[in-house]
Design a protein around this motif. Structure first.
Motif, PDB file in Angstrom:
ATOM      1  N   UNK A   1     -10.553  -4.898 -13.008  1.00 27.23           N
ATOM      2  CA  UNK A   1      -9.984  -6.063 -13.687  1.00 27.23           C
ATOM      3  C   UNK A   1      -8.768  -6.601 -12.953  1.00 27.23           C
ATOM      4  N   UNK A   2      -8.106  -5.739 -12.178  1.00 25.85           N
ATOM      5  CA  UNK A   2      -6.906  -6.125 -11.444  1.00 25.85           C
ATOM      6  C   UNK A   2      -7.252  -6.385  -9.979  1.00 25.85           C
ATOM      7  N   UNK A   3      -6.442  -7.240  -9.343  1.00 22.28           N
ATOM      8  CA  UNK A   3      -6.662  -7.562  -7.926  1.00 22.28           C
ATOM      9  C   UNK A   3      -5.861  -6.575  -7.079  1.00 22.28           C
ATOM     10  N   UNK A   4      -6.393  -5.376  -6.914  1.00 23.93           N
ATOM     11  CA  UNK A   4      -5.686  -4.304  -6.218  1.00 23.93           C
ATOM     12  C   UNK A   4      -6.094  -4.276  -4.747  1.00 23.93           C
ATOM     13  N   UNK A   5      -5.085  -4.175  -3.867  1.00 20.70           N
ATOM     14  CA  UNK A   5      -5.349  -4.076  -2.440  1.00 20.70           C
ATOM     15  C   UNK A   5      -5.514  -2.613  -2.055  1.00 20.70           C
ATOM     16  N   UNK A   6      -6.612  -2.247  -1.417  1.00 18.92           N
ATOM     17  CA  UNK A   6      -6.833  -0.830  -1.080  1.00 18.92           C
ATOM     18  C   UNK A   6      -5.918  -0.333   0.029  1.00 18.92           C
ATOM     19  N   UNK A   7      -5.521  -1.236   0.919  1.00 20.67           N
ATOM     20  CA  UNK A   7      -4.631  -0.883   2.024  1.00 20.67           C
ATOM     21  C   UNK A   7      -3.340  -1.683   1.881  1.00 20.67           C
ATOM     22  N   UNK A   8      -2.206  -1.014   1.999  1.00 23.06           N
ATOM     23  CA  UNK A   8      -0.935  -1.723   1.862  1.00 23.06           C
ATOM     24  C   UNK A   8       0.085  -1.122   2.816  1.00 23.06           C
ATOM     25  N   UNK A   9       0.398  -1.850   3.853  1.00 25.81           N
ATOM     26  CA  UNK A   9       1.402  -1.430   4.827  1.00 25.81           C
ATOM     27  C   UNK A   9       2.620  -2.334   4.664  1.00 25.81           C
ATOM     28  N   UNK A  10       3.690  -1.778   4.131  1.00 26.52           N
ATOM     29  CA  UNK A  10       4.867  -2.577   3.780  1.00 26.52           C
ATOM     30  C   UNK A  10       5.612  -3.063   5.017  1.00 26.52           C
ATOM     31  N   UNK A  11       6.065  -4.320   4.951  1.00 25.64           N
ATOM     32  CA  UNK A  11       6.965  -4.858   5.973  1.00 25.64           C
ATOM     33  C   UNK A  11       8.430  -4.638   5.573  1.00 25.64           C
ATOM     34  N   UNK A  12       8.693  -4.716   4.260  1.00 24.42           N
ATOM     35  CA  UNK A  12      10.042  -4.497   3.750  1.00 24.42           C
ATOM     36  C   UNK A  12       9.949  -3.761   2.422  1.00 24.42           C
ATOM     37  N   UNK A  13      10.998  -3.021   2.096  1.00 23.14           N
ATOM     38  CA  UNK A  13      11.057  -2.408   0.773  1.00 23.14           C
ATOM     39  C   UNK A  13      12.519  -2.260   0.350  1.00 23.14           C
ATOM     40  N   UNK A  14      12.724  -2.337  -0.978  1.00 22.57           N
ATOM     41  CA  UNK A  14      14.064  -2.242  -1.551  1.00 22.57           C
ATOM     42  C   UNK A  14      13.991  -1.464  -2.858  1.00 22.57           C
ATOM     43  N   UNK A  15      15.058  -0.771  -3.183  1.00 23.79           N
ATOM     44  CA  UNK A  15      15.201  -0.161  -4.493  1.00 23.79           C
ATOM     45  C   UNK A  15      16.077  -1.088  -5.325  1.00 23.79           C
ATOM     46  N   UNK A  16      15.509  -1.620  -6.401  1.00 24.18           N
ATOM     47  CA  UNK A  16      16.256  -2.515  -7.279  1.00 24.18           C
ATOM     48  C   UNK A  16      16.831  -1.735  -8.451  1.00 24.18           C
ATOM     49  N   UNK A  17      18.132  -1.906  -8.667  1.00 21.54           N
ATOM     50  CA  UNK A  17      18.830  -1.306  -9.786  1.00 21.54           C
ATOM     51  C   UNK A  17      19.137  -2.381 -10.818  1.00 21.54           C
ATOM     52  N   UNK A  18      19.690  -1.985 -11.949  1.00 17.24           N
ATOM     53  CA  UNK A  18      19.955  -2.935 -13.033  1.00 17.24           C
ATOM     54  C   UNK A  18      20.804  -4.105 -12.544  1.00 17.24           C
ATOM     55  N   UNK A  19      20.320  -5.326 -12.825  1.00 19.58           N
ATOM     56  CA  UNK A  19      21.013  -6.544 -12.396  1.00 19.58           C
ATOM     57  C   UNK A  19      20.510  -7.110 -11.096  1.00 19.58           C
ATOM     58  N   UNK A  20      19.783  -6.316 -10.290  1.00 20.31           N
ATOM     59  CA  UNK A  20      19.195  -6.817  -9.044  1.00 20.31           C
ATOM     60  C   UNK A  20      17.934  -7.633  -9.347  1.00 20.31           C
ATOM     61  N   UNK A  21      17.571  -8.497  -8.416  1.00 18.05           N
ATOM     62  CA  UNK A  21      16.402  -9.353  -8.635  1.00 18.05           C
ATOM     63  C   UNK A  21      15.736  -9.673  -7.301  1.00 18.05           C
ATOM     64  N   UNK A  22      14.426  -9.805  -7.341  1.00 18.76           N
ATOM     65  CA  UNK A  22      13.639 -10.163  -6.157  1.00 18.76           C
ATOM     66  C   UNK A  22      12.843 -11.421  -6.461  1.00 18.76           C
ATOM     67  N   UNK A  23      12.971 -12.424  -5.587  1.00 17.37           N
ATOM     68  CA  UNK A  23      12.137 -13.628  -5.695  1.00 17.37           C
ATOM     69  C   UNK A  23      10.955 -13.493  -4.751  1.00 17.37           C
ATOM     70  N   UNK A  24       9.755 -13.795  -5.274  1.00 14.92           N
ATOM     71  CA  UNK A  24       8.545 -13.767  -4.460  1.00 14.92           C
ATOM     72  C   UNK A  24       7.809 -15.092  -4.596  1.00 14.92           C
ATOM     73  N   UNK A  25       7.520 -15.767  -3.477  1.00 15.45           N
ATOM     74  CA  UNK A  25       6.679 -16.966  -3.546  1.00 15.45           C
ATOM     75  C   UNK A  25       5.221 -16.584  -3.756  1.00 15.45           C
ATOM     76  N   UNK A  26       4.353 -17.560  -3.989  1.00 11.27           N
ATOM     77  CA  UNK A  26       2.941 -17.241  -4.221  1.00 11.27           C
ATOM     78  C   UNK A  26       2.300 -16.509  -3.040  1.00 11.27           C
ATOM     79  N   UNK A  27       1.390 -15.597  -3.388  1.00 12.53           N
ATOM     80  CA  UNK A  27       0.505 -14.936  -2.434  1.00 12.53           C
ATOM     81  C   UNK A  27       1.206 -13.963  -1.483  1.00 12.53           C
ATOM     82  N   UNK A  28       2.426 -13.560  -1.821  1.00  9.49           N
ATOM     83  CA  UNK A  28       3.070 -12.486  -1.070  1.00  9.49           C
ATOM     84  C   UNK A  28       2.666 -11.156  -1.715  1.00  9.49           C
ATOM     85  N   UNK A  29       2.042 -10.298  -0.947  1.00 13.40           N
ATOM     86  CA  UNK A  29       1.588  -9.012  -1.495  1.00 13.40           C
ATOM     87  C   UNK A  29       2.791  -8.146  -1.839  1.00 13.40           C
ATOM     88  N   UNK A  30       2.753  -7.524  -3.026  1.00 14.42           N
ATOM     89  CA  UNK A  30       3.886  -6.722  -3.461  1.00 14.42           C
ATOM     90  C   UNK A  30       3.415  -5.547  -4.309  1.00 14.42           C
TER      91      UNK A  30
END
Length: 397
Positions: free
Chosen positions: A172-201
């Motif tokens: 039912x979900x659009x799950x990607x079987x392979x995922x090689x991250x280009x960037x990663x962050x640990x978000x804590x309370x008050x942090x926010x991430x903006x993602x435009x359309x079609x960016x895999x996350x």
């Protein structure tokens, strides 16, 4: 009383403001906000979110990565209360849509995003995840701001193109079987991430976590074209039936002659040439509400004078949280237009700040609107909107 239309301001990263964000990031590339809202208070707890997920009128999902009938099993609410006591200690996430429609304190979060037009906003979805909870690596077709409200969540992204055939089939979900991250962050309370359309996350909770997802509407071009044609059919196509051009005997009676098609095309083209006379179809389209968020009219409609007296006594009237509003200045016929939940209401172009005010604020004060209420067209419109259920007094039930 004077209304001021100031915006609540996000804490943008250094050297970025709203103009630079819209120019360089909006629908172009991700952006991490450290302490975007350092004083933000999450007005919902996990138990309350679970209670909302048991309500048949509220849209909710439960995603189990490892403990479902299949990997990444998605279950859809409403859920039985007993379910939550049976869930494992890790690897699941509960998601509830449109929380802003039910909790006013959550709706206030939207004020920070009004540098984007209101008609683009969709809702605030809130997710609660236990340790390692996630909805999997995926893409979305719309913009989203992911605000960490409680706990921590690790986000991984990549910006490579993803094809529809790349997802795991049969889920039912659009799950990607392979995922090689280009960037990663640990978000804590008050942090926010903006993602435009079609960016895999891929967001993974580290301990219990609550995330507020501010999502934006993105109608398909098929939806837009359908609305456009529907308006065209209603307003431009003649009501008469087809009539033949001058006919001549045909050797082959089953043949469709070019002259018949030319007649059809000429008639349709003449209608298309007149379509731009009324562009209100777009405002009706972008303010349409979801089927389960319909507004219910009042049981006993008020007359305009009774409404005026009651408004004066109550001093404040409140917008229904299920009412989507927008407006346009329409110079072609000298009318301004208010759009609410797929309907349109016209006013003289001299309406000035009336439409900006009633569409901007959730609470309207009698003292500020009094001069407009002394004019029949504005009183009539507000009374009609009240009777239709778009505005409420504090003691309405």
């Amino acid at each position: 009383m004077r209304y001021t239309m100031g915006m609540h301001l996000l804490n943008f990263p250094k050297n970025i403001d709203t103009d630079k964000f819209l120019t360089n990031y909006w629908q172009k590339k991700p952006l991490l906000f450290r302490q975007a809202l350092p004083d933000f208070k999450c007005h919902i707890e996990a138990d309350e979110l679970a209670g909302m997920a048991c309500d048949e009128e509220i849209e909710s999902r439960l995603v189990l990565e490892k403990h479902g009938a299949t990997p990444w099993e998605a279950r859809y609410g409403p859920f039985a209360e007993s379910l939550f006591a049976e869930l494992p200690e890790s690897h699941w996430t509960l998601l509830v849509q449109d929380v802003d429609k039910y909790i006013p304190e959550v709706a206030e979060l939207l004020d920070y995003f009004r540098f984007i037009p209101d008609w683009r906003l969709d809702d605030i979805m809130i997710s609660y995840a236990v340790d390692q909870g996630s909805v999997g690596p995926h893409t979305d077709d719309y913009d989203v701001f992911l605000l960490q409200a409680k706990g921590c969540r690790r986000w991984k992204i990549h910006t490579r193109a993803v094809d529809e055939n790349d997802y795991i089939p049969g889920l039912d979900l659009r799950i990607l079987p392979q995922f090689e991250a280009e960037q990663e962050w640990l978000l804590e309370e008050g942090d926010m991430l903006y993602l435009p359309p079609n960016v895999a996350h891929w967001g993974i909770a580290e301990g219990e976590a609550i995330t507020c997802s501010v999502g934006f509407r993105a109608p398909t071009w098929q939806d837009i074209a359908s609305s456009w044609f529907e308006s065209w059919i209603e307003q431009q196509l003649p009501k008469q039936r087809y009539r033949d051009p001058a006919l001549k005997p045909q050797i082959a009676p089953a043949e469709i002659k070019p002259v018949a098609l030319e007649g059809f095309k000429a008639k349709l083209q003449s209608c298309l040439d007149r379509l731009d006379r009324d562009e209100r179809w777009f405002g009706r389209l972008v303010t349409e509400t979801k089927p389960h968020l319909q507004v219910i009219p009042v049981e006993q409609p008020l007359t305009e004078q009774t409404f005026l007296n009651r408004f004066r006594e109550q001093a404040v009237i409140h917008r229904n949280s299920h009412s989507r509003m927008a407006f346009s200045r329409y110079e072609k016929d000298g009318l301004d237009t208010l759009y609410i939940n797929g309907n349109s209401y016209t006013l003289p172009s001299s309406s000035g700040e009336f439409l900006p005010v009633i569409t901007h604020y959730r609470d309207l004060h009698f003292g500020y609107l009094q001069e407009w209420l002394e004019q029949p067209e504005y009183l009539s419109l507000l009374c009609r909107l009240y009777n239709e259920g778009h505005f409420l007094f504090s003691d309405d039930h």
